[in-house]
Write a protein that holds these residues in place. Structure first.
Motif, PDB file in Angstrom:
ATOM      1  N   SER A   1     -57.086 -58.657  -7.640  1.00 28.20           N
ATOM      2  CA  SER A   1     -55.958 -58.710  -8.571  1.00 28.20           C
ATOM      3  C   SER A   1     -55.989 -60.047  -9.302  1.00 28.20           C
ATOM      4  O   SER A   1     -56.065 -61.106  -8.671  1.00 28.20           O
ATOM      5  N   THR A   2     -55.918 -59.990 -10.639  1.00 27.60           N
ATOM      6  CA  THR A   2     -55.952 -61.196 -11.460  1.00 27.60           C
ATOM      7  C   THR A   2     -54.777 -61.194 -12.424  1.00 27.60           C
ATOM      8  O   THR A   2     -54.552 -60.212 -13.130  1.00 27.60           O
ATOM      9  N   ILE A   3     -54.017 -62.293 -12.427  1.00 27.72           N
ATOM     10  CA  ILE A   3     -52.906 -62.473 -13.355  1.00 27.72           C
ATOM     11  C   ILE A   3     -53.318 -63.528 -14.371  1.00 27.72           C
ATOM     12  O   ILE A   3     -53.839 -64.592 -13.999  1.00 27.72           O
TER      13      ILE A   3
ATOM     14  N   SER B   1     -55.741 -65.350  -8.918  1.00 28.62           N
ATOM     15  CA  SER B   1     -56.666 -64.267  -8.601  1.00 28.62           C
ATOM     16  C   SER B   1     -56.809 -64.168  -7.085  1.00 28.62           C
ATOM     17  O   SER B   1     -56.920 -65.190  -6.404  1.00 28.62           O
ATOM     18  N   LEU B   2     -56.771 -62.941  -6.573  1.00 30.29           N
ATOM     19  CA  LEU B   2     -56.844 -62.747  -5.129  1.00 30.29           C
ATOM     20  C   LEU B   2     -57.570 -61.453  -4.810  1.00 30.29           C
ATOM     21  O   LEU B   2     -57.286 -60.410  -5.412  1.00 30.29           O
ATOM     22  N   GLU B   3     -58.513 -61.533  -3.873  1.00 24.95           N
ATOM     23  CA  GLU B   3     -59.198 -60.340  -3.369  1.00 24.95           C
ATOM     24  C   GLU B   3     -58.533 -59.938  -2.065  1.00 24.95           C
ATOM     25  O   GLU B   3     -58.266 -60.783  -1.205  1.00 24.95           O
ATOM     26  N   MET B   4     -58.268 -58.629  -1.902  1.00 24.02           N
ATOM     27  CA  MET B   4     -57.487 -58.183  -0.744  1.00 24.02           C
ATOM     28  C   MET B   4     -57.893 -56.770  -0.340  1.00 24.02           C
ATOM     29  O   MET B   4     -58.480 -56.034  -1.147  1.00 24.02           O
ATOM     30  N   PRO B   5     -57.605 -56.374   0.913  1.00 25.50           N
ATOM     31  CA  PRO B   5     -57.900 -55.007   1.335  1.00 25.50           C
ATOM     32  C   PRO B   5     -57.028 -54.005   0.600  1.00 25.50           C
ATOM     33  O   PRO B   5     -55.880 -54.306   0.255  1.00 25.50           O
TER      34      PRO B   5
ATOM     35  N   GLU C   1     -58.931 -54.585  -9.989  1.00 25.99           N
ATOM     36  CA  GLU C   1     -60.279 -54.014  -9.995  1.00 25.99           C
ATOM     37  C   GLU C   1     -60.624 -53.441  -8.626  1.00 25.99           C
ATOM     38  O   GLU C   1     -60.471 -54.126  -7.602  1.00 25.99           O
ATOM     39  N   ASN C   2     -61.035 -52.192  -8.600  1.00 19.56           N
ATOM     40  CA  ASN C   2     -61.552 -51.583  -7.380  1.00 19.56           C
ATOM     41  C   ASN C   2     -62.958 -52.117  -7.152  1.00 19.56           C
ATOM     42  O   ASN C   2     -63.856 -51.921  -7.970  1.00 19.56           O
ATOM     43  N   LEU C   3     -63.165 -52.825  -6.032  1.00 23.26           N
ATOM     44  CA  LEU C   3     -64.465 -53.447  -5.770  1.00 23.26           C
ATOM     45  C   LEU C   3     -65.485 -52.467  -5.206  1.00 23.26           C
ATOM     46  O   LEU C   3     -66.638 -52.852  -4.968  1.00 23.26           O
TER      47      LEU C   3
ATOM     48  N   ASN D   1     -47.796 -51.507  -7.466  1.00 23.72           N
ATOM     49  CA  ASN D   1     -48.386 -50.459  -6.628  1.00 23.72           C
ATOM     50  C   ASN D   1     -49.632 -49.909  -7.332  1.00 23.72           C
ATOM     51  O   ASN D   1     -49.538 -48.998  -8.149  1.00 23.72           O
ATOM     52  N   PRO D   2     -50.812 -50.460  -7.028  1.00 24.42           N
ATOM     53  CA  PRO D   2     -52.020 -50.009  -7.724  1.00 24.42           C
ATOM     54  C   PRO D   2     -52.579 -48.722  -7.117  1.00 24.42           C
ATOM     55  O   PRO D   2     -53.206 -48.738  -6.066  1.00 24.42           O
ATOM     56  N   GLU D   3     -52.344 -47.601  -7.763  1.00 23.64           N
ATOM     57  CA  GLU D   3     -52.925 -46.334  -7.326  1.00 23.64           C
ATOM     58  C   GLU D   3     -54.370 -46.196  -7.791  1.00 23.64           C
ATOM     59  O   GLU D   3     -55.135 -45.397  -7.273  1.00 23.64           O
ATOM     60  N   GLY D   4     -54.726 -46.978  -8.801  1.00 23.34           N
ATOM     61  CA  GLY D   4     -56.085 -47.019  -9.333  1.00 23.34           C
ATOM     62  C   GLY D   4     -56.286 -48.356 -10.004  1.00 23.34           C
ATOM     63  O   GLY D   4     -55.439 -49.252  -9.905  1.00 23.34           O
ATOM     64  N   SER D   5     -57.401 -48.522 -10.689  1.00 24.59           N
ATOM     65  CA  SER D   5     -57.651 -49.771 -11.398  1.00 24.59           C
ATOM     66  C   SER D   5     -56.623 -49.962 -12.511  1.00 24.59           C
ATOM     67  O   SER D   5     -56.160 -49.005 -13.119  1.00 24.59           O
TER      68      SER D   5
END
Length: 358
Positions: A302-304, A313-317, A268-270, A233-237
């Motif tokens: 998100s990068t693992i 690695s995946l970019e998502m809303p 990462e917050n884009l 649950n990413p509340e921030g970076s």
């Protein structure tokens, strides 16, 4: 999903202010005596980790593997090891309890159907909303039934007076099976199969006997793959946080268990959505407007990784990295019917239609 037939005045009350966050614990999404309460979504990251467990059991003739079958590096000791097969991640929507809103009923306005998810997220108004399918769980392949090698031994082998003699005679049987198999393939066997189907059956039987008897020397290796689901649950970076650890001997272990090698996650917050002006934000807190609140979602990556080497690695809303905007109550007045569909992952407007009542 839950559907409620509501008479709405669309007096949106934002509960996501800092002073009201603790107050939300007294509310539950859905219909109340005075109106309705709903949440907007935020994005959690669902991470699927496939781990293969490899179990080795030495055969009864393992110490004779080199002598009779020329098999190198055959271990005499049983062992169990683990390895990562794959890591994948997908975004999932959950209710953001810091973005709770209330809608007050008013009998003077037009009736509307409000659709909520099971956890209280607003999905649509006057809209036929289809429930999203759940992520499919991993289904392991069925295990292959192991054959009993002793069922393929001749009377001579079983009557041998020592393990060494049994191993020697079994090795001869294996070589005979392989020779017969080669003769059939070359078309030189004394009893050739009559057609292709019979030939495949005979070769399959010879292969099964060879494999079963050879396992007495090479040992048996069984592989079992299991899926572990992790929710982030990413509340921030997030910067290089240990997600889990993998021990070659123990398998998947907790992030703080130093017996395993660490796997890290970075979020990462884009910054695709500008932050709201603080003065405007304070003004809205004091004077909430009438209408329906929706998300303007940002995006995140998100990068693992393992040892600084990216694995997935995946970019998502990410609605939690965006803003909240108001759809005016004028869109829902009694002069026409408005149909609203929200994106179930982001809580942003996916479709908006209006029609004159008949």
């Amino acid at each position: 999903m839950k559907r409620f037939a509501l008479i709405l005045s669309f007096i949106g009350i934002l509960f996501s202010t800092a002073s009201a966050q603790t107050e939300l614990t007294n509310y539950r999404p859905g219909i109340t005596a005075e109106g309705a309460i709903y949440y907007l979504p935020k994005t959690n990251i669902r991470i699927s980790v496939l781990v293969e467990k490899c179990t080795y059991k030495p055969g009864d003739f393992s110490k004779y593997a080199m002598r009779f079958l020329r098999l190198n590096n055959v271990s005499m000791e049983p062992s169990t090891t683990y390895r990562i097969v794959s890591i994948s991640q997908i975004p999932v929507a959950v209710a953001d309890t810091t973005k709770g809103f209330a809608v007050k009923f008013n009998p003077k306005t037009v009736a509307a159907n409000v659709t909520l998810s099971e956890d209280g997220r607003l999905l649509g108004i006057n809209a036929d909303v289809q429930k999203q399918t759940e992520p499919q769980l991993f289904s392991p392949a069925p295990k292959t039934q192991l054959l009993n090698p002793y069922s393929f031994m001749s009377e001579e082998i079983l009557a041998a007076g020592s393990t060494a003699k049994m191993a020697e005679l079994t090795a001869r049987e294996i070589y005979d099976l392989r020779e017969n198999r080669n003769l059939i393939i070359k078309g030189q066997a004394d009893f050739m199969p009559s057609d292709g189907s019979q030939m495949r059956l005979m070769l399959s039987q010879l292969e099964a006997q060879d494999k079963a008897l050879t396992s007495l020397f090479a040992g048996i290796t069984e592989r079992d793959t299991t899926e572990t689901i992790l929710m982030v649950n990413p509340e921030g970076s997030i910067q290089h946080q240990v997600l889990f650890r993998l021990s070659r001997i123990l398998g998947l272990v907790d992030a703080d268990d130093l017996s395993g090698e660490p796997f890290y996650i970075d979020v990462e917050n884009l910054n695709t959505v500008p932050l709201p002006d603080e003065d405007e934000k304070a003004k809205k807190k004091k004077q909430p407007e009438n209408g329906i609140y929706v998300n303007v979602a940002g995006r995140m990556r998100s990068t693992i990784s393992q040892s600084n080497k990216p694995i997935s690695s995946l970019e998502m809303p990410a609605p939690q990295f965006g803003n909240v905007e108001l759809l005016s109550a004028e869109l829902f007045n009694k002069h026409y019917t408005t149909h609203l569909w929200l994106n179930q992952l982001t809580g942003s407007v996916e479709r908006l239609e209006a029609e004159q009542p008949k």
